[in-house]
Enzyme design. Structure first.
Site, PDB file in Angstrom:
ATOM      1  CD  GLU A   1      -2.910  -1.142   0.281  1.00  0.00           C
ATOM      2  OE1 GLU A   1      -3.148  -0.070  -0.303  1.00  0.00           O
ATOM      3  OE2 GLU A   1      -3.497  -2.198   0.005  1.00  0.00           O
TER       4      GLU A   1
ATOM      5  CB  CYS B   1      -1.742   7.322   1.130  1.00  0.00           C
ATOM      6  SG  CYS B   1      -3.151   6.525   1.910  1.00  0.00           S
TER       7      CYS B   1
HETATM    8  P1  NAD Z   1       8.265   5.023   4.557  1.00  0.00           P
HETATM    9  O1  NAD Z   1       8.286   4.200   3.326  1.00  0.00           O
HETATM   10  O2  NAD Z   1       9.378   5.961   4.796  1.00  0.00           O
HETATM   11  O3  NAD Z   1       8.196   4.095   5.859  1.00  0.00           O
HETATM   12  C1  NAD Z   1       7.147   3.188   6.065  1.00  0.00           C
HETATM   13  C2  NAD Z   1       7.623   2.127   7.043  1.00  0.00           C
HETATM   14  O4  NAD Z   1       8.619   1.336   6.420  1.00  0.00           O
HETATM   15  C3  NAD Z   1       8.221   2.649   8.330  1.00  0.00           C
HETATM   16  O5  NAD Z   1       7.757   1.860   9.397  1.00  0.00           O
HETATM   17  C4  NAD Z   1       9.704   2.457   8.117  1.00  0.00           C
HETATM   18  O6  NAD Z   1      10.440   2.312   9.306  1.00  0.00           O
HETATM   19  C5  NAD Z   1       9.723   1.181   7.321  1.00  0.00           C
HETATM   20  N1  NAD Z   1      10.923   0.954   6.508  1.00  0.00           N
HETATM   21  C6  NAD Z   1      11.829   1.856   6.075  1.00  0.00           C
HETATM   22  N2  NAD Z   1      12.783   1.233   5.350  1.00  0.00           N
HETATM   23  C7  NAD Z   1      12.450  -0.081   5.314  1.00  0.00           C
HETATM   24  C8  NAD Z   1      13.028  -1.238   4.697  1.00  0.00           C
HETATM   25  N3  NAD Z   1      14.143  -1.157   3.961  1.00  0.00           N
HETATM   26  N4  NAD Z   1      12.405  -2.429   4.854  1.00  0.00           N
HETATM   27  C9  NAD Z   1      11.262  -2.519   5.564  1.00  0.00           C
HETATM   28  N5  NAD Z   1      10.682  -1.468   6.188  1.00  0.00           N
HETATM   29  C10 NAD Z   1      11.271  -0.264   6.056  1.00  0.00           C
HETATM   30  O7  NAD Z   1       6.863   5.771   4.544  1.00  0.00           O
HETATM   31  P2  NAD Z   1       6.351   6.870   5.577  1.00  0.00           P
HETATM   32  O8  NAD Z   1       7.111   8.123   5.291  1.00  0.00           O
HETATM   33  O9  NAD Z   1       6.340   6.316   6.959  1.00  0.00           O
HETATM   34  O10 NAD Z   1       4.825   7.034   5.133  1.00  0.00           O
HETATM   35  C11 NAD Z   1       4.410   7.919   4.153  1.00  0.00           C
HETATM   36  C12 NAD Z   1       4.155   7.160   2.861  1.00  0.00           C
HETATM   37  O11 NAD Z   1       3.191   6.138   3.080  1.00  0.00           O
HETATM   38  C13 NAD Z   1       3.545   8.050   1.791  1.00  0.00           C
HETATM   39  O12 NAD Z   1       4.108   7.752   0.535  1.00  0.00           O
HETATM   40  C14 NAD Z   1       2.077   7.663   1.818  1.00  0.00           C
HETATM   41  O13 NAD Z   1       1.390   7.928   0.626  1.00  0.00           O
HETATM   42  C15 NAD Z   1       2.168   6.200   2.106  1.00  0.00           C
HETATM   43  N6  NAD Z   1       0.909   5.686   2.653  1.00  0.00           N
HETATM   44  C16 NAD Z   1       0.179   4.824   1.907  1.00  0.00           C
HETATM   45  C17 NAD Z   1      -1.028   4.346   2.388  1.00  0.00           C
HETATM   46  C18 NAD Z   1      -1.851   3.363   1.608  1.00  0.00           C
HETATM   47  O14 NAD Z   1      -2.709   2.737   2.197  1.00  0.00           O
HETATM   48  N7  NAD Z   1      -1.639   3.211   0.312  1.00  0.00           N
HETATM   49  C19 NAD Z   1      -1.479   4.748   3.656  1.00  0.00           C
HETATM   50  C20 NAD Z   1      -0.721   5.628   4.385  1.00  0.00           C
HETATM   51  C21 NAD Z   1       0.487   6.090   3.874  1.00  0.00           C
END
Ligand code: NAD
Length: 497
Positions: free
Chosen positions: A244, A278
């Site tokens: 997602e 998002c």
């Molecule tokens: P992010 O990708 O920076 O981090 C998300 C999560 O992934 C965090 O818990 C982080 O610690 C973890 N992470 C980071 N590197 C990783 C790796 N190499 N392997 C596994 N996990 C890792 O995203 P964010 O800044 O926390 O959130 C914002 C983003 O999320 C935006 O792009 C937003 O659109 C998206 N989002 C999508 C939805 C959806 O349902 N489609 C919902 C909410 C947010």
């Protein structure tokens, strides 16, 4: 305390800060890969118990969790406000969505996992054929910070209801909210074994360790950039992933729209949660004949809306840089500000910004901004609006305002979910599957599809009785059997009816 706390290395701590003040909100353990492995191991043991429970028992456990969260709503919302920055009322709205998911998943899992009989076909008429669904085992859920309650619970509730146990890694920016939700489950269900819902805390490295661990599925919500890393790493073990990811969600305002209500919806959809949604509005395409009215109505809507009042600060400082880059670049590229401008940036706050006339190829039109900045473009007709709306690599959500043609326009959009004549309505209907395509990821959470996503399908064919002379997969098959087969195939397939 979450059960994961006891395994943390004592010298490694994760600190979350209030984005408005920079004050320390919480200090938690920071889990190393070995501790992540232990959490997955505990979840695996717990799965033996949890997956065997009748689904009604799991329903009760989930409903008790929801009741606990409602009772402690004020404390939870205060924590969301402190870690994420959104107003407490918005946190309460978010909790409402999450509770809807817990309830829906709890009540519908029985039907979703129920076995289904299918027709075995003429040649296999002596067989009973069944499709059954079983839990996957242990699901790893990795969450973002923007909706730290609803987003992970939108996966966790469905995974648990389908009979899986879960190891949850909340965002490093909102870990205390994640811990609160997990502890609420444990407190509501003291009789359950440790590990039905566990948590691990940390930054990207902890998430990466969870992806590389022995989980049976990763449900990841976050950015497209991290989603790519998650998928690449999961490929090592062929662990399936649900992704997602981000969006660049468009709104189409057709000539027959209720323009004032569209402006009201766009104002909220673009600016609430400081634009860090998002499925928030990032682009608006308005038909020329109503563009002037729409601009005026949107300006009116936003006249008194300020960051720090109607919505909170940017949750992470780097997000301010993205908004600045898009704003400055779009103005240099010929865009003009209808609302706000460079003065709107007063970190950690950003007041509403509306731009017009930004070239379609500019990053402000193509990349996720994830801030309270929206670009409005006038189009000649709905045809052009649809083409432009479909013109980015993302495909998460969209909104259409049209009194007569809303659904017809919606069906032409290349995205996972569309709201017609209202903003983000699909997000408040737990029965609707949620997810995107392209750079917005794949797979579906929520609804029946969301429950199915956390199961594996098993196909069962049971011979009820033999039919003498008609067994095909055997070395004893004789010419008589083949004659019968030829006659049967001619009757079955020898015509185009
Ligand atoms: P992010 O990708 O920076 O981090 C998300 C999560 O992934 C965090 O818990 C982080 O610690 C973890 N992470 C980071 N590197 C990783 C790796 N190499 N392997 C596994 N996990 C890792 O995203 P964010 O800044 O926390 O959130 C914002 C983003 O999320 C935006 O792009 C937003 O659109 C998206 N989002 C999508 C939805 C959806 O349902 N489609 C919902 C909410 C947010």
């Amino acid at each position: 305390m979450g059960e994961a706390d006891t395994t943390a290395a004592p010298d490694r701590r994760l600190r979350s800060l209030d984005p408005a003040t920079g004050n320390l909100v919480a200090e938690l353990p920071l889990h190393a890969p070995a501790e992540v492995g232990e959490a997955v191991h505990r979840a695996r043991r717990a799965a033996e118990y949890w997956s065997e429970l009748p689904w009604q028992e799991r329903r009760r456990a989930l409903l008790r969790w929801a009741a606990h969260l409602v009772r402690d709503a004020d404390a939870l919302c205060a924590l969301v406000h402190a870690e994420n920055g959104k107003p407490a009322d918005d946190a309460y709205l978010e909790l409402a969505l999450a509770l809807g998911h817990i309830r829906w998943a709890a009540r519908h899992a029985g039907r979703a996992v129920a076995a289904r009989r299918v027709a075995p076909g003429t040649l296999m008429a002596n067989f009973q054929a069944r499709v059954e669904r079983r839990p996957l085992g242990v699901v790893g859920v990795i969450g973002p910070w923007n909706y730290p309650v609803n987003t992970p619970i939108g996966s966790i509730a469905y995974a648990l209801a389908a009979g899986n146990t879960v190891v949850f890694k909340p965002s490093e920016h909102t870990p205390a909210v994640g811990r609160f939700c997990v502890e609420a489950f444990t407190a509501a269900n003291p009789g359950l074994p440790v590990g039905v819902l566990g948590a691990v805390f940390g930054e990207g490295g902890t998430g990466a360790a969870l992806v590389a661990s022995a989980v049976d599925l990763i449900a990841f919500t976050g950015s497209a950039a991290t989603g790519r890393k998650v998928m690449a790493s999961a490929a090592e073990r062929l662990t399936p992933v649900l992704l997602e990811l981000g969006g660049k969600d468009p709104v189409i305002v057709a000539a027959d729209a209720d323009v004032e209500s569209a402006a009201e919806a766009v104002a909220w959809g673009a600016m609430s949660n400081a634009g860090q949604t998002c499925i928030g509005v990032e682009r608006v395409y308005v038909e020329r004949s109503v563009a002037g009215r729409f601009h005026a109505a949107l300006r009116d809507e936003l006249r008194d809306i300020r960051a720090g009042g109607a919505y909170g600060p940017m949750t992470v400082p780097e997000q301010v840089d993205v908004v600045r880059r898009h704003l400055v670049g779009a103005l240099e590229a010929g865009g003009t500000a209808l609302v706000g401008g460079p003065d709107a940036l007063r970190p950690p706050y950003i007041d509403p910004i509306v731009l017009v006339d930004v070239p379609e190829s500019h990053p402000a039109m193509q990349e996720e901004t994830f801030g309270p900045l929206v670009v409005v473009r006038t189009v000649d007709d709905v045809e052009q609006a649809v083409q432009l709306a479909n013109g980015t690599r993302f495909g998460l959500g969209a909104t259409v305002f049209s009194r007569r043609h809303g659904l017809a326009i919606a069906r032409r959009l290349r995205c996972g979910t569309v709201s017609v004549n209202a903003m983000l309505a699909y997000a408040a209907i737990p029965a609707l599957p949620f997810g995107g395509m392209g750079d917005s990821g794949f797979g579906r959470i929520h609804g029946l599809e969301g429950l199915h996503a956390f199961t594996r399908t098993q196909a069962l064919a049971r011979r009820r009785f033999p039919i003498p002379g008609m067994t095909l997969p055997t070395f004893r098959r004789g010419p008589g059997t083949m004659r019968l087969l030829r006659a049967a195939l001619n009757r079955l397939h020898g015509h185009a009816r």
